[in-house]
Write an enzyme that holds these catalytic residues in place. Structure first.
Site, PDB file in Angstrom:
ATOM      1  N   HIS A  40     117.214 104.465 130.164  1.00 51.55           N
ATOM      2  CA  HIS A  40     118.032 104.729 131.357  1.00 51.55           C
ATOM      3  C   HIS A  40     118.908 105.949 131.102  1.00 51.55           C
ATOM      4  O   HIS A  40     119.231 106.267 129.957  1.00 51.55           O
ATOM      5  CB  HIS A  40     118.923 103.521 131.690  1.00 51.55           C
ATOM      6  CG  HIS A  40     118.156 102.296 132.027  1.00 51.55           C
ATOM      7  ND1 HIS A  40     117.550 102.109 133.245  1.00 51.55           N
ATOM      8  CD2 HIS A  40     117.857 101.204 131.291  1.00 51.55           C
ATOM      9  CE1 HIS A  40     116.924 100.949 133.262  1.00 51.55           C
ATOM     10  NE2 HIS A  40     117.093 100.383 132.081  1.00 51.55           N
ATOM     11  N   LYS A  80     121.128 108.649  98.403  1.00 52.56           N
ATOM     12  CA  LYS A  80     120.541 109.170  97.177  1.00 52.56           C
ATOM     13  C   LYS A  80     119.578 110.303  97.492  1.00 52.56           C
ATOM     14  O   LYS A  80     118.799 110.213  98.435  1.00 52.56           O
ATOM     15  CB  LYS A  80     119.820 108.065  96.416  1.00 52.56           C
ATOM     16  CG  LYS A  80     119.294 108.500  95.068  1.00 52.56           C
ATOM     17  CD  LYS A  80     118.824 107.344  94.231  1.00 52.56           C
ATOM     18  CE  LYS A  80     118.462 107.844  92.850  1.00 52.56           C
ATOM     19  NZ  LYS A  80     118.029 106.777  91.977  1.00 52.56           N
TER      20      LYS A  80
END
Length: 196
Positions: free
Chosen positions: A121, A192
Site C-alpha cells: 500500500h 562481523k
C-alpha cells in the site's frame, strides 16, 4: 518434465497449486526439486525462472526446524520477475515480486523468511482513508551468490545483499548488506566482516 497442472485464472493471475513446468511463464531448470507443493502465482505477463538443481522445500516433516507454511513464489503484477540461481535451496519462504527478486547461485534461504519487493500500500498520509485502496510501489531486491539467510528473516524492498553474506535468523533487512559480512537484528546491522 511436464507435470500435472491445476490452474485457476482470476483477474489475469495464474495460480498453480502443484508442481509444474510452463515454458512461457515458469521456467524450471534441470534436476530442480519441489518437496511437497508450493504455492505459485504468475501474472500472464510475469515470469518465474528457476535454475538447475534448485530445491524448493515445502515439507515441514523433513526439515530441521518448524516450517509454518509451504513455499510461495508470487509474481502477480504485470512484468514481475523472480529469478532463482543454480544450486539454491529455499525452505518454506515467501518470495513476492511486484517488479524483481533476483536470487543468486548457491544461496541458502531458511524457513519462514519473507522476501518482498513491494509495500502493498502507499503511505497515503494526504488521504489515509483511501490507503486501503492503494497497491504501493516496488523496489528490486538483489541477493547475490552464496548468501545464507537465516530462519524468520524479512528482506524489505530495495535491498541488495552482497556475495557470501549471512543474515542471522530473525533479522529485518532494510538496508544493503555488504559482501562477506554477517548482519543481525532489527534493523539488521553488520556485526562481523570476514577478513580473508
Amino acid at each position: 518434465m511436464l507435470l500435472k497442472l491445476l490452474k485457476h485464472i482470476n483477474n489475469n493471475i495464474l495460480t498453480f497449486k502443484i508442481k509444474l513446468y510452463n515454458r512461457k511463464r515458469l521456467i524450471v531448470g534441470r534436476k530442480t526439486r519441489f518437496n511437497k507443493t508450493p504455492i505459485i502465482k504468475i501474472h500472464n505477463t510475469a515470469k518465474i525462472i528457476i535454475g538447475n538443481r534448485v530445491l524448493i522445500n515445502s515439507d515441514n516433516s523433513n526439515y530441521h526446524i518448524n516450517m509454518h507454511s509451504p513455499s510461495k513464489l508470487i509474481a502477480d503484477r504485470p512484468g514481475a520477475k523472480i529469478i532463482i540461481g543454480d544450486d539454491t535451496r529455499i525452505h518454506g519462504t515467501c518470495l513476492h515480486a511486484y517488479k524483481l527478486i533476483s536470487i543468486g547461485k548457491k544461496c541458502l534461504i531458511a524457513a519462514n523468511c519473507q522476501i518482498f519487493d513491494g509495500n502493498g500500500h502507499n503511505t497515503s498520509f494526504e488521504n489515509v482513508e483511501n490507503r486501503i485502496n492503494t497497491i504501493g510501489g516496488a523496489k528490486e531486491i538483489i541477493i547475490e551468490d552464496c548468501v545464507w539467510i537465516g530462519a524468520n528473516s524479512i528482506i524489505l524492498p530495495g535491498v541488495k545483499i552482497g556475495r557470501g553474506a549471512i543474515v542471522s535468523a530473525g533479522s529485518v533487512v532494510c538496508n544493503d548488506v555488504p559482501a562477506m559480512t554477517i548482519v543481525r537484528g532489527n534493523p539488521a546491522k553488520v556485526i562481523k566482516y570476514y577478513e580473508g
